[in-house]
Write a protein that holds these residues in place. Structure first.
Motif, short mmCIF file in Angstrom:
data_model
loop_
_atom_site.label_atom_id
_atom_site.label_comp_id
_atom_site.label_asym_id
_atom_site.label_seq_id
_atom_site.Cartn_x
_atom_site.Cartn_y
_atom_site.Cartn_z
N SER B 63 4.89 2.80 -1.90
CA SER B 63 3.67 2.33 -1.27
C SER B 63 2.88 1.42 -2.20
O SER B 63 1.81 0.95 -1.85
CB SER B 63 2.81 3.54 -0.88
OG SER B 63 2.39 4.21 -2.04
N GLY B 64 3.41 1.20 -3.39
CA GLY B 64 2.78 0.25 -4.30
C GLY B 64 1.57 0.80 -5.03
O GLY B 64 0.81 0.06 -5.64
N GLU B 65 1.39 2.13 -4.99
CA GLU B 65 0.21 2.70 -5.65
C GLU B 65 0.33 2.69 -7.16
O GLU B 65 -0.66 2.56 -7.87
CB GLU B 65 0.01 4.16 -5.21
CG GLU B 65 -0.42 4.34 -3.77
CD GLU B 65 -0.26 5.79 -3.35
OE1 GLU B 65 -0.35 6.68 -4.22
OE2 GLU B 65 -0.04 6.01 -2.15
N GLU B 67 2.60 2.03 -11.02
CA GLU B 67 3.55 1.23 -11.79
C GLU B 67 4.91 1.93 -11.78
O GLU B 67 5.01 3.12 -11.50
CB GLU B 67 3.05 1.10 -13.24
CG GLU B 67 2.08 -0.06 -13.44
CD GLU B 67 2.76 -1.40 -13.19
OE1 GLU B 67 3.98 -1.51 -13.44
OE2 GLU B 67 2.07 -2.33 -12.73
N ARG B 88 9.94 -6.14 -8.96
CA ARG B 88 8.70 -6.14 -9.75
C ARG B 88 9.01 -6.43 -11.20
O ARG B 88 10.16 -6.36 -11.63
CB ARG B 88 8.05 -4.76 -9.68
CG ARG B 88 7.52 -4.40 -8.31
CD ARG B 88 6.46 -3.33 -8.48
NE ARG B 88 6.36 -2.50 -7.29
CZ ARG B 88 5.73 -1.33 -7.28
NH1 ARG B 88 5.19 -0.85 -8.40
NH2 ARG B 88 5.65 -0.63 -6.18
#
Lengths: 534, 184, 343
Positions: B63-65, B67, B88
């Motif tokens: 969810s990209g919360e 690292e 990423r």
């Protein structure tokens, strides 16, 4: 002799340095004060010890048995006492120790009774293979693959060609050359036995053309026995790594061993000439693999030459018997200068695969030039005998892009060292590939471990959930009972307690007191999951 | 003017239908990214990332919360693999590279309280109440979750012994020029 | 404990050795170029070397790299020599300096230094100069003109640093069009090839001075191939590509297209074939790839010379093929032992 030879891509010419160790006759190494016999001197599973500390053993007695199909036993090279079974330094690039049987020779040289089989041609291949397996024979050229396994082509595979590898392409090493020149009869006898075991149609012996005496000796032996139809001694060009199994097969037959495959896939089996000689000794004399010829050489050794040594002799001891080291000595290497491994501990023993002990001086190494960046000159790709692109493998190994390295066929690399030899930037290319290979293997191990951990964790989560539901159900039941009426409940509780006590009594009588009564445990936190799982 | 409006409107309707159809036709059950991330994580369930286990961390990454560099047991390998999977940037590992450890119970001191059994996320500790416990070393993930609950501090993390079979060649010292930068 | 990996032996070939050999191979051609075109060439060479040395040292310092091993690897010297060999001999001093600035700082170090640069640094420097300073870059000293007019070292220095010519000489007297220039202009004026080539500038077969210099470049290149410093594939590909294309067009329309000999020996094709396209860093890696790389560059040279905006196209052709090198590499991977197929 009009066989048309093929060629493999790349390869390099090296100064052969072989005269260094050919000046002296063969010497017998004296027995040292102790022999160290590592349980793993071959590819495959380590052998299992058959003796206990303090036990007296005879020469030729099996002291460790093979474990599984791809494995090899270990025999006592002389009579004596087992003084330890413990981790000892072994020749390995890591410098780590491994389990070994340590034998103190008694000097009496009492042997077990060897069982010669001069009538081997009457034996069926399977019996022959078992003889060879029990003799502990593995590939003596350096890889150490159990010979009996290689002599077993499987029930439905026809073996067209048996190749004996006498190329000995690494500089300095002359143990095979000495054997071919001085004991050609043993090699030819071994070749016949192997041919019989494999039911091979033809047998070729490939020798580099810088060893004319060896070629002549084997040819005259073949002629003397009238075997010119059966065995052909083929002169191959001197080009490193001619002695690589895949390269020699390509040159002699034009066939290529498929990637990840074995030579048998193209109907070829390849053995070292020294292995053939030891097969002869195992079958026709009954003597297991307990000694071998080792070249002690290099400008760092005072009296280089070939030695017949008992396996297990510490390398430092053998070097001392060859007159010790010279002033410029810098490094001890097991094997040749191109693929040998650095031996940090001189107490590491000579093992079955140790064909050469190379004591080099700094001048011989030429390693002092600094490492520079790759300039993509492509010399490595030109030299690679497998037609890889070493410069690409280098980029990907260095940047840890192991997937890409595998796309560029990292695992087809035979680590011959041609690329690193020619590299004008002096890059330690082979080490990059070894690094990448061992990292990939480690990642695969970790992947398996993490998959296993995931399954175990998921199982545990599921079990906890199940237990929680069960507990809730019980609580609900209880609440329902409570609602029904307190007196009832009390009665029921008393009844239940009586019931429990009865049950407990009955159980205590039924089961031995050592075991825990399982009914009393708060549902299953215990040992169960490991067994329940699969 | 009118034709233009109609044309644009017609196009809008057509693409709307197309997208709607695609959404139904190519619908993906669940979130495969989470599965893929979870497959890369070392499954120690150690919680060093700040989540309750590997899967929750995988969901958080998806969810990209968070690292991708918060998994110390996975080390640089996992960071690189995640960077590759998700496109990423590979950030340096938080807390640096760790040595691989496994739990070992001092069997003299163990009182058999079963607290560590309850803490172990992969059921790698064997034992029963009031009986000595022991670690199934092959299954231990080195998460250290058993250390804290032990009332007598009888569990220690022991480095995994180096063996020839699992020994790895070290990366050669890079040439003086630079360390990074693959060339396609 | 430091693990030492095999092989324990190493060939004596070293990067600096390779670079030195390349420079040696170019020395005879440079000497002849000096004979024809005068002191300006040596001046350019000194300027490129000095500027290159400064830029290289500064960039290494900035990038935190050790100076000694990289300054001694000889790669900067090769770049400097190649740029000087390609530049017109009569130039203001800042032109070679700017060329080296682009070659070393931008084309080499900003891409990561030796081994990481996708483009040949010398050619980047040359092309930047060609595009930015067309006036300065178009005037070549006429072959032998400097001796005819007694244009010595002092005059060259004076011109380079102050832009002044000696009073008795005009710029037009000692400079002139190169054969490629003349051919291009002539054909543009609807003259036939043979008409253009009848001028004395064209020498015996491909341009006075240039033809002999290029023959020496060719022999230096052959020596490098003989010494196995460079592979034969790239030069053969390039010269072959140029030869075949030029021959085809010349056969079809001999009046409109110059012959193959002229193309091979009048401009920078020889230098490009043996000394520039063979730069291992920026070339394709496999032998098949190098043939393709060379052939592509050869065809591009002809195309640019014939239809492009510049008289010579070697630098552009090499740079364009540099761009294609990774793709060529990708499609020309050798068949690995044991991976299907057979010979």
């Amino acid at each position: 002799m009009t066989r048309t030879l093929h060629r493999f891509h790349g390869g390099i010419h090296l100064p052969d340095q072989k005269a260094l160790s050919l000046g002296r006759p063969l010497r017998q190494a004296a027995l040292p004060s102790e022999l160290v016999l590592p349980l793993q001197q071959h590819i495959g599973a380590a052998a299992q010890p058959l003796v206990a500390v303090g036990e007296r053993v005879l020469e030729g007695q099996m002291v460790a048995r093979p474990e599984g199909f791809v494995s090899a036993p270990v025999h006592a090279p002389t009579s004596g006492t087992v003084i330890a079974i413990e981790a000892r330094p072994v020749p390995h690039p890591s410098g780590l120790s491994a389990l070994a049987i340590v034998l103190q020779p008694d000097g009496e040289g009492r042997t077990v009774e060897y069982q010669p089989h001069s009538d081997w041609s009457a034996l069926d291949p399977s019996t022959l293979r078992n003889l060879i397996r029990d003799a502990g024979i593995v590939g003596l050229g350096g890889a150490g693959f159990p010979t009996a396994v290689k002599l077993n082509p499987g029930p439905h595979t026809a073996v067209e060609t048996l190749i004996l590898n006498g190329a000995e392409c690494e500089p300095y090493i002359t143990c095979d050359q000495w054997l071919m020149q001085e004991r050609p009869e043993e090699i030819i006898s071994g070749a016949l036995i192997m041919r019989h075991a494999l039911q091979a149609q033809e047998c070729l012996i490939g020798i580099e053309d810088n060893k004319p005496a060896a070629i002549a000796a084997l040819r005259s032996e073949v002629a003397r026995r009238g075997l010119t139809e059966a065995i052909e001694v083929v002169e191959v060009p001197t080009r490193y790594p001619m002695g690589g199994e895949k390269q020699l097969i390509k040159v002699l037959t034009g066939k290529e061993v498929p990637t990840q495959g074995l030579p048998i896939a193209v109907g070829v089996v390849c053995h070292n000439v020294a292995t053939a000689a030891s097969v002869h000794r195992a079958v026709e004399l009954g003597e297991p693999l307990i000694r071998r010829i080792v070249t002690v050489t290099g400008h760092g050794a005072a009296q280089p030459g070939n030695f017949e040594v008992p396996l297990g002799i510490p390398m430092g001891e053998l070097l001392a018997q060859a007159g010790g080291t010279t002033a410029g000595f810098s490094r001890l290497i097991m094997g040749g200068p191109m693929m040998g491994i650095t031996v940090e501990q001189p107490q590491a023993p000579v093992i079955k695969t140790a064909n050469c002990l190379l004591a080099v001086t700094d001048d011989e190494l030429e390693r002092r030039a600094p490492v520079r960046p790759c300039i993509r000159c492509g010399s490595c790709a030109e030299a690679c005998p497998v037609s890889l692109l070493p410069q690409q493998l280098y980029w990907y190994a260095k940047s840890k892009e192991f997937d890409r390295a595998q796309d560029y066929n990292l695992f087809d690399c035979i680590e011959c060292g041609c690329c690193a030899f020619v590299c004008p930037s002096n890059l330690p290319l082979v080490q990059y590939y070894r690094y990448a290979k061992t990292e990939i293997w480690a990642q695969e191990r970790e992947k398996r471990a993490s998959d296993q951990a995931r399954r175990r964790h998921e199982y545990r989560v599921a079990r906890e959930e199940r237990e929680r539901l069960e507990k809730e159900a019980r609580a609900k039941k209880k609440a329902a009972a409570l609602a029904e009426g307190e007196s009832d409940d009390k009665k029921a509780a008393i009844q239940a307690a009586i019931e429990r006590a009865k049950a407990k009594k009955a159980q205590a009588n039924a089961t031995p007191p050592a075991t825990d009564p399982p009914a009393e445990q708060p549902a299953g936190e215990g040992a169960a999951p490991a067994e329940e799982k699969h | 003017m009118l034709t233009a409006i109609f044309a644009v409107a017609a196009l809008a309707v057509a693409f709307g239908l197309l997208l709607g159809f695609a959404a139904i036709r190519f619908r993906v059950e669940g979130d495969p990214v989470v599965e893929k991330i979870d497959a890369l994580l070392p499954q120690t369930q150690c919680g060093q990332c700040g989540f309750a286990g590997c899967r929750p961390y995988a969901e958080a990454i998806a969810s990209g919360e968070v690292e991708i560099n918060r998994c110390p047991p996975g080390g640089e390998t996992v960071v690189l693999a995640l960077a590759d999977l998700l496109g990423r940037d590979a950030a340096p590992l938080e807390g640096g590279e760790q040595q691989k450890l496994k739990a070992a119970i001092d069997e003299q001191t163990c009182i058999g309280c079963t607290l560590c059994l309850q803490a172990c996320p992969v059921d790698a500790i064997l034992g029963a109440p009031k009986h000595m416990h022991t670690v199934i070393t092959t299954e231990c993930t080195g998460c250290e979750l058993c250390l804290e609950p032990c009332p007598v501090d009888c569990i220690a993390m022991v480095p995994v012994k180096l063996e020839i079979a699992t020994w790895r060649w070290p990366l050669p010292k890079p040439p003086a020029n630079r360390e990074e930068g693959p060339r396609p | 404990m430091a693990v030492i990996s095999s092989p324990h032996l190493h060939s004596p070939a070293k990067v600096s050795g390779v670079m030195l050999q390349v420079i040696y191979a170019l020395v005879p051609a440079l000497l002849l170029e000096f004979w024809f075109f005068g002191w300006g060439l040596l001046l350019n060479l000194l300027l490129t070397l000095a500027a290159g040395y400064l830029f290289e040292a500064a960039m290494l310092q900035l990038r935190g790299r050790p100076l000694a091993p990289f300054l001694s690897d000889g790669s900067m010297a090769v770049t400097a020599v190649l740029l000087a060999a390609a530049l017109p001999p009569l130039l203001p001093f800042w032109v070679p300096v700017v060329g080296m600035l682009f070659a070393i700082v931008i084309a080499k170090h900003l891409y990561g230094g030796l081994g990481y640069n996708p483009f040949n640094p010398a050619m980047v420097g040359y092309v930047v100069l060609l595009i930015s300073f067309p006036l300065e870059m178009s005037g070549w000293v006429a072959p032998g003109g400097w001796r005819l007019h007694d244009f010595g070292l002092g005059d060259s220095l004076n011109y380079a640093f102050s832009g002044q010519l000696p009073p008795h000489i005009t710029l037009d007297a000692i400079t002139g069009a190169t054969p490629l220039d003349a051919m291009r202009t002539g054909l543009g004026l609807a003259k036939t090839v043979s008409e253009v080539e009848s001028r004395p500038l064209f020498g015996l077969f491909a341009g006075r001075g240039f033809e002999w210099v290029n023959l020496l470049v060719l022999s230096g290149g052959l020596w490098l191939i003989f010494k196995r410093i460079i592979p034969w594939h790239t030069p053969v590909g390039l010269l072959g590509g140029l030869f075949v294309t030029a021959s085809l067009f010349h056969l079809v329309a001999p009046d409109q297209f110059a012959g193959p000999l002229f193309h091979l020996l009048s401009g920078g094709a020889m230098l490009g074939a043996f000394f520039i396209a063979t730069d291992p860093v920026t070339c394709a890696t496999s032998n098949r790839g190098r043939l393709i790389f060379g052939a592509g560059a050869g065809v591009l040279i002809f195309v640019i010379r014939t239809w492009g905006g510049y008289p010579d196209g070697t630098a552009f052709a090499v740079l364009l093929m540099n761009m294609a090198a990774p793709t060529i590499d990708y499609y020309t991977q050798p068949r690995v032992y044991g991976h299907g197929g057979s010979e």
